[in-house]
Design a protein around this motif. Sequence first.
Motif, PDB file in Angstrom:
ATOM      1  N   UNK B 272     -12.059  -8.526   6.838  1.00 37.66           N
ATOM      2  CA  UNK B 272     -13.090  -7.483   6.909  1.00 37.66           C
ATOM      3  C   UNK B 272     -12.474  -6.123   6.606  1.00 37.66           C
ATOM      4  N   UNK B 273     -11.277  -5.893   7.149  1.00 36.92           N
ATOM      5  CA  UNK B 273     -10.615  -4.612   6.897  1.00 36.92           C
ATOM      6  C   UNK B 273     -10.232  -4.479   5.437  1.00 36.92           C
ATOM      7  N   UNK B 274      -9.790  -5.586   4.853  1.00 37.37           N
ATOM      8  CA  UNK B 274      -9.396  -5.537   3.438  1.00 37.37           C
ATOM      9  C   UNK B 274     -10.579  -5.154   2.564  1.00 37.37           C
ATOM     10  N   UNK B 275     -11.714  -5.823   2.765  1.00 43.45           N
ATOM     11  CA  UNK B 275     -12.873  -5.534   1.911  1.00 43.45           C
ATOM     12  C   UNK B 275     -13.389  -4.126   2.161  1.00 43.45           C
ATOM     13  N   UNK B 276     -13.228  -3.662   3.373  1.00 41.98           N
ATOM     14  CA  UNK B 276     -13.618  -2.294   3.685  1.00 41.98           C
ATOM     15  C   UNK B 276     -12.854  -1.300   2.820  1.00 41.98           C
ATOM     16  N   UNK B 277     -11.561  -1.518   2.715  1.00 43.41           N
ATOM     17  CA  UNK B 277     -10.743  -0.623   1.904  1.00 43.41           C
ATOM     18  C   UNK B 277     -11.049  -0.778   0.429  1.00 43.41           C
TER      19      UNK B 277
END
Lengths: 754, 421, 163
Positions: B272-277
């Motif tokens: 989730x954090x990766x796609x956020x970035x």
Amino acid sequence: MSLTDRRAGAASAPSIRVSRRGFLTASGALIVYFSLQPWARLEAQQPSAAKLPGSLDRQPSLDAWIRLDADGTVTVFTGKAELGQGIKTALIQIAAEQLGIDPAGIHLVTADTSGTPDEGFTAGSRSLTDSGTAIMHASAQLRELLIARGAERLGVVAERLQARDGAVVTEDGRRVMFGELAATSAPAAGARASPESKLKDPQRYTLMGQSMARVDIPAKLTGGAAYVQDLRLPGMLHARVIRPPSYGARLAAVKTDAVEKMPGVVKIVRDGSFLGVAAEREYQAILAMRTLAERATWEERGGLPEPSRLHDFLRETPSNTMNDLERKAPTAASIARTVEATYTRPYQMHAAIGPSCAVAWLKDGTLTVWTHSQGVYPLRKALSEMLRMPEDRLRCVHVEGSGCYGHNGAEDAAADAALLARALPDRPVRVQWMRQQEHGWEPYGPAMLTQAKAGLDATGAIVDWQYEVWSNTHSTRPPRAGNLLAAQYLAQAFAPPPPQPLPLPEGGGDRNAIPLYNFASARVIHHFVPAMPVRVSALRGLGAYMNVFSIESFMDELAAVAKVDPIELRLRYLDDPRARDVIDAAATHFGWSNYSRARGRGRGFAFARYKNLAAYFAVAVEVSVERDTGRARLVRAVAAVDSGQPVNPDGIRNQIEGGIVQSMSWTLYEAVGFDSKGITSSDWGSYPIARFTEMPDTVEVQVISRPGAPFLGTGEAAQGPTAAAIANALFDATGVRLRELPFTRERIKASVAT
Amino acid sequence: MNVRTTLAGALLLSALALTGSADRPASAAGAATEHAFDRGLVARGRSLAALGNCITCHTSEEGKPFAGARALSTPFGTIYSTNITPDLETGIGRWSEVDFRRAMHQGIDARGRDLYPAFPYDHFTRVTDDDVAALYAYLMTRDPERAEVPPNRLSFPASLRSTIGIWKAAYFRPGVYRPDTSRSAEWNRGAYLVEGLGHCGACHTPRNALGAEMSDRALEGGEAEGWQAEGWQATALARDSPARTRWTADQLYIYLRHGRDAQHGTAAGPMAEVTHNLANVDEADVRAIAVYIAARMPERSPPTEANKRSEPASADGEVIFAGACAACHETPGTISGGTVALGLTTSLNAPDARNVIHVILEGLKPESGDKGPMMPGFAAEFTDKQVAALVDYLRTQFADRPAWNDVPRQVAAIRRSKEQQ
Amino acid sequence: MITLEVNGRTHDVDADPATPLLYVLRDHLALNGAKFGCGLGQCGACTVLVDGEATFSCITPISVLPGRIVRTIESLGTAAEPGPLQRAFIAEQAAQCGYCIAGMVMRAQALLEKNATPSDAEIRRHMAPNLCRCGTHMRILRAVRRGADEMRAATPGLKRAGS
């Protein structure tokens, strides 16, 4: 504590009973109460010759507002509704204070078409101004009638008598109880209110101006029946409505046979594109609703504006131009510098925690609807038109719902329940909206666009001011059937009536568009946009949130250009001492003059007088910003409010604290999502609001008391200034001026990066 | 020369031999904070930092961005990320660009010490000098934060920094990415980003006993957030991909950019954090990554009869699903843009149940104030047995695949590891 | 027929076993405290305690409850005799519309039964799953802190943090 004893609790209980026999007795007794008691006749509401205080002007019969029984019980009637703003408690305080009785001796009846005055909507922060004022005067006038009777009974002149603790007392301690004075006939029967009252000296108040504990809170904390959602009537059915997938969709077909056979299902009701189902049990109704939804096919219409062009749409769509203010300076000024700015606001939601709910019961030809609608009388009119039933066969009773913050789904749930109850005579029907339905179908606060332009002379003085606002209507409330959602989807549909602007001085989209500042030359233009692709209506504050956000942001922009302290700039254009006092109080308590800015922090200030005629409010805030994540947080807020004579100071503080926090959420997070097909904000994930982890460290509210002054509406005073103060503080922290609401993480990150 | 000197000399020589390189001076460069950086360079560095997901590892839950102290649990103990803000005392404020490049390309810090490969310099070694310069410009223009990082708690012999040299000798191959001329520019850009800054293999490639990525099984599935503890399974992205239907480059692009693909699932946990970035970087870069990964995935065939299980789904699980899950998962399109059809989700089709268990226990929570799919965690609502019954039901009813093994133990272990956090 | 233990009493409930606990509490047992806010486990208006843990009753099918202990706000006290946490909320006047409040009290109760001296940060994080739209948060935080004090005063042997 006597003030929260059972009597006071009884005053707050809704007028229903749990047992079947109890309920019938209660409703039967109520009918008798109003038709047989000679002094209980409701006078036709006639406007009076000399203007009467508050809502007395619409309903001048004293006994429509306050009645005294032979056993000493005092019943006070208000056309306003408890929304969680503490109005029940405040009105009890007012009546008890003026009459001279313990608050526990007051039984308060709120908005009910079968027995209370018609005070329109509980809205616009007018409850105390309208109803509080009326009740204050009516109670004082009843007190004088009692004193007059006491004078006869005791053989003492009225001037030597007092009303205290539920009795008329002499100087030497002789007393006669109120109830005794009402033994033979009601003192206020047939009496018409006078324009003048002998009001109690504010310096001697023992109740008004005190933070009496709210009468409704104990039940809410201990599982008492407090909300329309808690109503349980004998034989009550649970119902759900199947709403279309998007605005204007038509129900092409629905296969009901499988659903009819589901456990507990009693009836499926279809009328055009209105589709509902009633079942014995709530979960059965939910399962039936889901299955019906799967088996329904709709023809959708779409046609919403492209989201990225929403504000262009507002500007380009045909609108009616209204000149709200045209003020010319006696001499033309020389403008050395012009500053311009445009601000935008998206659609925003009421997003009540409790989705709308209503219970309706058609019995013996009378339809009773229990509803959390803010306006039971206009609702009744709308239902009457929709159902083609005369108004005197309809009764709408206000029972609390969760906070509504304006026109949400309450009236629509009432319409749903009425339609289903009509199809299921003799059985109470309870309609509960689902979360997705409340999110998707409530009327939102309208998107708005504003443009501010000012001319400064060589000394930095503001010599010209121009302000324009583009907005839809801010009210699509009843009394028309076409204002009810279900009515728009019936086979014989009711079209929504053409939208109207709300007139000044209250205004709608132009509420607070006219600045309080005394600029010598000023123009304010309201572009009223009738076309409403998205369903809109009144959200707390109406246009004031956006207009005050814009004006107070712009004042700071001008202060930066003129190189003047933002508070100092405002004071130059405000003579009203009450305005100056709230500004001074907020700034002082915040520590404005010796603030030192830490890295990643900033301070901001804003002021407004709600509607330019209600409460005065100023707030100073500190925010923190993380450049790399765009995360902004309100760190602390220090506010000052002047509501005139405070009735319940803690109630005022509660409303202001709440308004600051709610505005922080609107301002940092909230925008209704939509695409060309329809609304995409369907749950809390797609419409996030502030949680505990985003709360400030502290919120302080100073209440400036003006004993004896008229009540000034307070519930909507904080929202607009808080938004501007946050914007101003973000500018102070980052050097970046944000003009598009909301200030999401992504927006802050992007603007700080460039 | 006396005995002591000889002994000392011998020890010194052996110590140097152990460390493997005697020619690594500590940095003599001054603080970089006086440098003025070109705004364009900083902007490019911002985008690259988002691609490299630097902020996620280098920020702790309560800490300031890039100030480090995030705990990463490994089979060798706990290691804490460093403070990479330009703070002079506790961050990298005194590092020159040369120092920074040496860290990225060779895994050596400004003091000349080897860095633990938890900092994936085995990937960052592929980043071009120009991109390193942009990253440096970005990091040096962040707010300096004074923040000490807790000491690592590693077990012996990993606790000896000097052993890293041995590890490097065995497993570390430095060198900037070299394009494959037989492939398109877009594929090469994707390869450069995935194998370099994106360091996808750091989670998505299985590791050997010494913690090195197994290069012959690149992107065939690994661990994340807990790395062989009861963490998330980083799904196989190459030949062993368990996806129900083959990912197209378009679908991967949408997933990476928006955190959700209707045919495969929602980014959860660490992803989730990766796609956020990735939501904010250059669109073309995200496309390139999608193209590269998609090219590595095989054609998928539907499960054969032999794969289907014979026992019926858990009856308890069915009731739980009806009462707890159906409100959102049976009416797609009404919650947060629609839940993905459960049978299509990669996690239900995966080789083991870990990711499904994580989602059931922890839910999906967008960051404060952000829009995103929101699902409650059911750790309080269900006992371990009930979670296992639900998992069993989901696997059978929707994925129609053979039952997972070891579910009850995994549920208990994941719950325990959550409680310990 | 599902057997539930709610607030110390046993109930045999004739309902679909998939029925979420919320509807059984409200409709079968006529308990008003737990409220319908979303039915999706996103807002916490339905919060009750199950085996001492704060749970969303709207997503807890009653099938998972036999053998487990359910407590609602009604178990903490009455309007005439409120319990310490309820007293704290009344003293702080920590409510506007009040719809979220029963859920807030139960979530706080779960915290205070485990940790009698929570920090401000711990309280905020713990309460985060519950939404309030009126903006009563600051009062609720004060009420939880005050409730912690009241509960400690009422129970001298209460657990300290970390135990």
